[in-house]
Write a protein that holds these residues in place. Structure first.
Motif, PDB file in Angstrom:
ATOM      1  N   ARG A 592       0.829  -1.209   0.000  1.00 30.97           N
ATOM      2  CA  ARG A 592       0.000   0.000   0.000  1.00 30.97           C
ATOM      3  C   ARG A 592       0.865   1.261   0.000  1.00 30.97           C
ATOM      4  N   TRP A 593       1.976   1.267   0.752  1.00 30.15           N
ATOM      5  CA  TRP A 593       2.854   2.445   0.768  1.00 30.15           C
ATOM      6  C   TRP A 593       3.436   2.687  -0.631  1.00 30.15           C
ATOM      7  N   ALA A 594       3.932   1.615  -1.272  1.00 35.22           N
ATOM      8  CA  ALA A 594       4.530   1.769  -2.600  1.00 35.22           C
ATOM      9  C   ALA A 594       3.518   2.302  -3.600  1.00 35.22           C
ATOM     10  N   ARG A 595       2.273   1.891  -3.495  1.00 34.62           N
ATOM     11  CA  ARG A 595       1.239   2.384  -4.412  1.00 34.62           C
ATOM     12  C   ARG A 595       0.872   3.830  -4.064  1.00 34.62           C
ATOM     13  N   HIS A 596       0.739   4.135  -2.770  1.00 34.30           N
ATOM     14  CA  HIS A 596       0.326   5.468  -2.333  1.00 34.30           C
ATOM     15  C   HIS A 596       1.388   6.518  -2.637  1.00 34.30           C
ATOM     16  N   ARG A 597       2.657   6.213  -2.388  1.00 31.20           N
ATOM     17  CA  ARG A 597       3.719   7.206  -2.544  1.00 31.20           C
ATOM     18  C   ARG A 597       4.365   7.186  -3.926  1.00 31.20           C
ATOM     19  N   ARG A 742      -2.501   6.944   8.159  1.00 31.20           N
ATOM     20  CA  ARG A 742      -1.480   7.831   8.738  1.00 31.20           C
ATOM     21  C   ARG A 742      -0.288   8.029   7.817  1.00 31.20           C
ATOM     22  N   PHE A 743      -0.324   7.475   6.608  1.00 35.82           N
ATOM     23  CA  PHE A 743       0.826   7.567   5.702  1.00 35.82           C
ATOM     24  C   PHE A 743       1.199   9.029   5.418  1.00 35.82           C
ATOM     25  N   ASP A 744       0.204   9.865   5.097  1.00 37.61           N
ATOM     26  CA  ASP A 744       0.511  11.244   4.698  1.00 37.61           C
ATOM     27  C   ASP A 744       1.193  12.029   5.818  1.00 37.61           C
ATOM     28  N   GLU A 745       0.735  11.827   7.038  1.00 38.20           N
ATOM     29  CA  GLU A 745       1.292  12.643   8.124  1.00 38.20           C
ATOM     30  C   GLU A 745       2.721  12.255   8.480  1.00 38.20           C
ATOM     31  N   VAL A 746       3.179  11.052   8.077  1.00 32.10           N
ATOM     32  CA  VAL A 746       4.549  10.640   8.421  1.00 32.10           C
ATOM     33  C   VAL A 746       5.494  10.729   7.225  1.00 32.10           C
ATOM     34  N   THR A 747       4.999  11.196   6.074  1.00 34.82           N
ATOM     35  CA  THR A 747       5.811  11.153   4.857  1.00 34.82           C
ATOM     36  C   THR A 747       7.132  11.888   5.005  1.00 34.82           C
TER      37      THR A 747
END
Length: 862
Positions: A592-597, A742-747
């Protein structure tokens, strides 16, 4: 004495000088069977006095014990002292008749102990590297017993029948590679041979590992010396009672080695001081300057080794092999005798690490054919030992040279001791063909180093035995495609493909106490059954949700860091392969991180790996057929002591050798690495990962993986169950969505942390493994498999096993709320300790017995 330990003490078996197990032709010549080479060059001083005086070490026993053993110091962080045998043929050059006679006579004692029927069905197992020759001689003395020794050399194409760990050794991992897979599967006695029996840990590890796969009623442990403490003797007795098997002991001498407090640290300091003093003097430890007497040429001797006879017991040595070797020895001995320089007075036959038996038999034949020469035998070794030129020290000199046998652990130093300064007129080096490499002949190699100290160097090469290839197996044209949700698991079909077979209709669950008892008694492997799924109370479910809310950002940060590290270092388009099941939620989050970022749609599969059994080879075959193995990144949730890290590395080596498929990287990517076992991680902090709090209900409703012979055939994937009936309690997607949110807030923080991590030294220190070994000893467990470090592993202990107690780092906060709740529910004490490298550690008692009860009526460990 049915089902018990028999150490022979009630039969008066303690050997005495002149009547013990070393009477042979050497004694008849008046040499004295216990005479060690180092002592012979001295003034009668015991070759352990130098160490004893400086470290306060005491070897307590009769004269037989001190004649058999000297002491030295080694460069080993686990054990400072080295017991140096004068009759083993490893570190001290000795008469080959004495070396062979030591093992042969022990074998005769085992034959008398077992009786004719037991001797006919016995199998002998020796330990690499020091006891390979000793074990073979014991097998000869036993009669027609087949022989196998463990090995540290992987052999391409040789299937592994098992393995075990020798925790105190310089190189710990042992492999068992019999050519005949049925060699260890019989029900006759198994005779285990080692040079010393000091704590019993190695023997316990071996019997535990083998009894799990090949249970039998009787074991015999054979050693030159038995130095166990009273506590260690009792531990073996308890272990024998737990397995239901009889364990006998046969030893040439018994006594006690007393080690004062601080001996490890003091020994290491002493070694460091001597090595600093020797740093500016390359000749130190090599008595006198090199003679330079050799002319630089190495004379080869053609042995005409009999075709088809193994060079030793690495793949098994049968009675038929023994008869053929005995018939060929006189002619081979004659060739060696004819190659010696005229008038040679003193000759050394030097074996090579695990290759001890073949050179020993050749040396004994040479001793018989050339009675005028003083023939000695010893072997090179991988063990680094300090040399001190003193009559009261067992290792007077050492030669150092590069490894030349293509070792599994890569290039490094090897050693031979008490050869320099030995006044040998000729040295005959005997190696197998695998070790006859350019490194052997190079300047600074073994042969060149020997030529500096003797005028004549001879080389004899024994062909390395290559096991016969098994018949080609018929394989299905195509392995099954991965299982996917919603038919198998509650994850969306694109989140993960399970390379497993569905065993949902099979009853595999057993009560926790019943499973624990079966596992510890050696009657079952943990992967052959499943624990009953723990159903959390309302209070515990509330704790899970509170923990998830508290830690979601922290987990998101770790997910981002590990994923960015993988993309930067491993592959721009990795294939994520999670180790089911703890690794699977992490693999989904990384995807999910690889797809989101980055907009990447990464493949993700889940495969089974089982401690002691390896990774699912059929799953690897499927992956290799559809992806470049170099792109595969194995993913797990966290590291504890690193057992799965080691298991994966060994399994991939074995797969590569068997299949010829290269490229799979054994480096695991994990969310948390508190044990410092890997280089690719999101954090090395030991904190609560909420997916560890629950079982299937946070892992897509999938069970632990199952590997049982009646359910998993040679062409099947490992199995697992899909608990569809627990859908109402499923929080798998809840967990994933809470972290992903919470992905966006820790980018930004992830970017900075990943950049710093990529430039940092991330070399594993394995401090977790060291801590587990220390805890195992301090709490009297003596089995690292029963010590489960870290929050995640401790939670598993409370959910699936029968816990004894929980160790918690003093001052640990909310990360342990769920642990304290579970421990309270099960009546398990939580003990706060200082200096714990993990937040907590779960301990399983090594002798759990179902039915024993405490004051509250609950089952307890005894």
């Amino acid at each position: 004495m049915d089902k018990a330990v028999n150490d022979g003490s009630d039969r008066g078996e303690r050997p005495v000088r002149g009547e013990g197990p070393y009477r042979d032709e050497a004694s008849a010549r008046g040499e004295g069977p216990y005479r060690g080479e180092a002592s012979a060059r001295g003034d009668g001083v015991w070759s352990g006095s130098w160490v004893a005086e400086r470290l306060g070490v005491a070897l307590v026993g009769d004269d037989t014990l001190t004649d058999l053993l000297g002491l030295a110091l080694r460069r080993n962080p686990k054990r400072a002292h080295l017991l140096v045998s004068n009759v083993l043929g490893k570190h001290v050059p000795q008469s080959p008749s004495v070396v062979y006679g030591a093992g042969f006579t022990l074998g005769r004692r085992v034959r008398d102990l077992l009786g004719a029927a037991g001797a006919r069905t016995a199998v002998v197992l020796g330990y690499a590297e020091t006891a390979t020759g000793l074990g073979h001689a014991v097998a000869d003395g036993l009669g027609d017993a087949p022989y196998l020794h463990s090995t540290r050399r992987p052999v391409p194409g040789a299937a592994r029948a098992g393995g075990f760990e020798e925790s105190h050794s310089h190189a710990t991992s042992h492999l068992l590679l019999p050519e005949d897979p049925a060699l260890l599967a019989g029900d006759g006695p198994l005779v285990l041979v080692d040079d010393e029996f000091s704590t019993g840990n190695t023997v316990l590890n071996t019997i535990r590992a083998l009894h799990e796969r090949f249970p039998r009623d009787r074991y015999v442990v054979v050693a030159l010396v038995d130095l166990r403490s009273a506590a260690d003797q009792g531990r073996l007795t308890d272990f024998a009672a737990g397995t239901g098997a009889r364990i006998d002991l046969v030893a040439a001498a018994r006594g006690t080695l007393r080690l004062p407090a601080g001996v490890l640290e003091n020994g290491q300091a002493l070694v460091a001081a001597h090595e600093r003093a020797a740093a500016g003097d390359p000749a130190r430890g090599e008595r006198g300057a090199p003679s330079g007497a050799g002319d630089g040429r190495i004379a080869r001797v053609d042995l005409s080794w009999p075709a088809g006879v193994p060079d030793g017991g690495r793949h098994g040595f049968t009675a038929a092999h023994r008869r053929r070797l005995e018939a060929a020895l006189p002619a081979m001995g004659a060739r060696l005798a004819g190659a010696l320089p005229p008038g040679a007075r003193r000759v050394l036959v030097l074996g090579c690490e695990e290759l001890m038996y073949a050179p020993l038999r050749l040396a004994r034949e040479l001793e018989r054919l050339v009675p005028a020469a003083d023939v000695r035998f010893s072997t090179t070794t991988r063990s680094p030992v300090l040399a001190v030129d003193d009559p009261g020290y067992a290792i007077r000199t050492r030669l150092v040279f590069p490894a030349h046998d293509d070792p599994a652990d890569g290039p490094g130093e090897r050693y031979t001791y008490n050869v320099a300064g030995g006044d040998f007129d000729a040295v005959l080096a005997v190696v197998d063909s695998t070790a006859d490499t350019p490194a052997l002949h190079a300047p600074g190699g073994l042969l060149a180093r020997l030529a500096q100290h003797t005028p004549h160097v001879l080389l004899a090469v024994v062909p390395s035995y290559v096991p016969a290839a098994p018949p080609a197996c018929e394989r299905p044209a195509m392995l099954s495609e991965p299982l996917r949700g919603p038919a198998f698991s509650s994850y969306a079909p694109d989140e993960v493909g399970w390379l497993l077979q569905d065993l949902s209709d099979v009853t595999l669950e057993a009560p926790t106490e019943e499973r624990e008892e079966a596992i510890q008694r050696g009657g079952a492997h943990y992967a052959e059954s499943l624990p009953v799924e723990y159903q959390p109370s309302e209070r515990y479910q509330a704790l899970f949700h509170a923990a998830l809310e508290e830690s979601a950002a922290r987990i998101a940060h770790a997910v981002g860091v590990v994923t960015e590290t993988v993309l930067a270092e491993r592959s721009p388009r990795p294939v994520l392969v999670s180790l089911a099941r703890a690794g699977t939620p992490v693999g989904v989050l990384m995807r999910r991180w690889a797809r989101h970022r980055h907009g990447l749609d990464l493949p993700h599969y889940a495969v089974s790996i089982v401690r002691g059994r390896g990774i699912d080879a059929n799953a690897l075959r499927w992956l290799a057929g559809r992806h470049d193995p170099r792109d595969v990144v194995f993913v797990d949730g966290w590291t504890g002591k690193g057992a799965i890290t080691r298991e994966l590395a060994a399994a991939l080596r074995e797969f590569e050798e068997a299949e010829g498929v290269t490229g799979f990287d054994p480096e695991i990517a994990v969310l948390a690495d508190p044990g410092s076992c890997v280089r690719t991680y999101g954090t090395r902090e030991d904190f609560l990962i909420p997916s560890a709090c629950l079982n299937s209900t946070v892992s897509g409703l999938i069970s632990r993986t199952v590997l049982r012979a009646d359910l998993v055939g040679p062409h099947d994937y490992h199995g697992a169950k899909f608990y569809r009936e627990l859908a109402g309690a499923d929080v798998s997607t809840t967990f994933l969505d809470a972290v992903s949110a919470r992905f966006d807030e820790v980018t930004d923080a992830v970017g900075a942390a990943a950049k710093e991590l990529l430039s940092a030294d991330r070399t594993p220190t394995w401090e977790g493994w060291a801590a587990v070994e220390r805890i195992s000893e301090e709490y009297g467990i003596h089995d690292v498999n029963l010590v489960k470090p870290g929050v995640g592993e401790t939670t598993r202990v409370l959910l699936r096993r029968v816990p004894w107690k929980i160790l918690a780092r003093a001052g640990a906060g909310p990360d342990l709320d769920h642990v304290r709740l579970l421990a309270g529910q099960r009546g398990v004490p939580v003990e706060e300790v200082t200096g714990l490298p993990y937040t907590c550690v779960g301990l399983i008692h090594p002798q759990y017995t179902r039915g024993a009860t405490g004051a509250d009526g609950k089952a307890v460990a005894v």
